[in-house]
Design an enzyme around this catalytic site. Structure first.
Site, PDB file in Angstrom:
ATOM      1  N   ARG A   1       0.844  -1.203   0.000  1.00 46.06           N
ATOM      2  CA  ARG A   1       0.000   0.000   0.000  1.00 46.06           C
ATOM      3  C   ARG A   1       0.885   1.261   0.000  1.00 46.06           C
ATOM      4  NH1 ARG A   1      -1.441   1.736   4.558  1.00 46.06           N
ATOM      5  NH2 ARG A   1      -2.306  -0.195   5.394  1.00 46.06           N
TER       6      ARG A   1
ATOM      7  N   ASP B   1      -8.058  18.680 -13.879  1.00 46.74           N
ATOM      8  CA  ASP B   1      -8.362  17.352 -14.405  1.00 46.74           C
ATOM      9  C   ASP B   1      -7.963  17.381 -15.878  1.00 46.74           C
ATOM     10  OD1 ASP B   1      -9.517  15.113 -15.584  1.00 46.74           O
ATOM     11  OD2 ASP B   1     -11.303  15.158 -14.316  1.00 46.74           O
TER      12      ASP B   1
ATOM     13  N   LYS C   1      -8.678   6.400 -19.174  1.00 42.72           N
ATOM     14  CA  LYS C   1      -8.960   6.934 -20.500  1.00 42.72           C
ATOM     15  C   LYS C   1      -7.690   6.918 -21.369  1.00 42.72           C
ATOM     16  CE  LYS C   1     -12.778   7.471 -18.269  1.00 42.72           C
ATOM     17  NZ  LYS C   1     -13.174   8.715 -17.599  1.00 42.72           N
TER      18      LYS C   1
END
Ligand SMILES: *Cc1c(COP(=O)(O)O)cnc(C)c1O
Length: 400
Positions: free
Chosen positions: A51, A185, A210
């Protein structure tokens, strides 16, 4: 390799990676391990638990950090200021976790539907954050929306689905002056077209699902900063919240990145051709594409979004059919190469009906205000033959 002055076409393939010192493996291995053996308590090779640290994730994080223009060294931040998350929304959620209850955020009005939902239906309630939505493609509205308790300006550009373009140079400078964190973004443009850190932004976010991944086969998200203190905060929160990208998905993202530059060139080239052609079709009421002179912020787009100093409009086109909902349905059902699906940015062409699909969670009044009506259609232009794509659209228009 001096990574600060290499071309983006080289950086996507090499930045942040070097052959494995033990085996010479050219591609960073997928370290599918949750933990790492220590010689003595606290004595280890920099890796304790996946992690917190994973070599495969680091390789991806370092590469995207360099692509977005972070120049942080390994001493300043282990992954050069790049942080990978389980999804784009996980990246945004973690960024919001660096804020404090009561903080105010100025955000673009036309946002990805899921971002809008996270802001207004989750974090408003769970973290007492307050969001004001404004049209940041109009530079004058930013100053008016800023309050003393404003701690973050959240920009998406180009926006989804209206492809509005914000003047990142102006917003970056304004936020710098006011000492307000500003984040972009950058999902729709990718670092090949625009690098917000260069315009004074503190951080960049991506839905790596994307264009970064580019093959519609993995979900992921990214945050990048070029500032050591913000990197430290993001690292703390990435580890504390735990919404990390898995080693295998990190491998897929890194693999996708290698062709990002070549893919973006093709996406832009084909999208411009199709946008011009669509504009001349009688059954098409309007076409929104940043590379067209008819786009309301075409001038700004020309300055901000470039490949090799040449304007590049991206791979997304929004169009409005001169029809009604049933005509739109026929159009969408008649397409053969374009798949009717949510998401975007993959090698294959996709088509989406925002009002029913991706933006169903946005309040109908807000959709109206933004112009997301029943005949609005969003295309994600893939890297197939542009001629085939045009024939596919032509056939579907005939059915309207
Ligand atoms: C898809 C998308 C997101 C959300 O990312 P996920 O990976 O789906 O969580 C955020 N912003 C934009 C612009 C997107 O297209």
């Amino acid at each position: 390799m001096n990574e600060s002055n290499i071309h983006v076409d080289t950086a996507v393939i090499h930045a942040g990676q070097s052959p494995c010192p033990i085996t010479g493996a050219v591609i960073p291995p997928v370290y599918l391990t949750s933990t790492y053996a220590q010689q003595s308590p606290g004595v280890h090779q920099g890796f304790e638990y996946t992690r917190s640290h994973n070599p495969t994730r680091y390789a991806f994080e370092r590469c995207i950090a360099r692509l977005e223009g972070s120049t942080l060294s390994e001493e300043e931040d282990a992954s050069y200021g790049g942080f990978a998350f389980a999804s784009g929304l996980a990246a945004i959620a973690t960024l919001l976790d660096t804020l404090t209850a009561g903080d105010h955020i100025v955000a673009m009005d036309d946002l990805y539907g899921g971002t809008h939902r996270l802001f207004n239906q989750v974090r408003t309630r769970s973290a007492n954050l307050e969001f004001t939505a404004v049209d940041l493609s109009r530079p004058e509205v930013l100053e008016e929306a800023i309050r003393p308790e404003t701690k973050l300006v959240w920009v998406e550009s180009p926006t989804n689905p209206m492809l509005k373009i914000a003047d990142l140079q102006h917003i970056g400078a304004t936020c710098r002056e006011r000492g307000i964190l500003c984040v972009c973004d950058n999902t729709f443009a990718s670092p090949v077209l625009q690098r917000p850190l260069e315009f004074g932004f503190d951080a960049v976010m991506h839905s790596a699902t994307k264009y970064i991944g580019g093959h519609s086969d993995a979900i992921g998200g990214v945050l990048v900063t070029g500032q050591a203190d913000l990197a430290e905060r993001l690292r703390f929160h990435q580890n504390s919240v735990g919404a990390i990208l898995s080693p295998f998905d990190s491998f897929l993202m890194l693999r996708g990145l290698k062709t990002l530059a070549i893919r973006m060139r093709r996406h832009c080239e084909s999208a411009l051709k199709l946008a011009r052609w669509l504009e001349s079709q009688p059954k098409v009421k309007s076409v929104v594409y940043p590379g067209l002179a008819s786009h309301p912020q075409h001038e700004v787009a020309t300055r901000i979004m470039q490949i090799d100093g040449q304007p590049a409009g991206g791979g997304m086109i929004t169009l409005v059919l001169d029809s009604d909902i049933s005509g739109c349905r026929r159009f969408l059902e008649s397409l053969g190469i374009f798949s009717l699906a949510e998401s975007l940015g993959g090698v294959e062409s996709l088509v989406n009906h925002p009002a029913i699909m991706t933006h169903a969670s946005v309040d109908p009044a807000m959709r109206d205000q933004l112009g997301i009506d029943d005949c609005l259609i969003r295309l994600s232009v893939g890297i197939e033959s542009a001629e085939d794509l045009q024939s596919d659209l032509e056939k579907a228009l005939d059915s309207v």
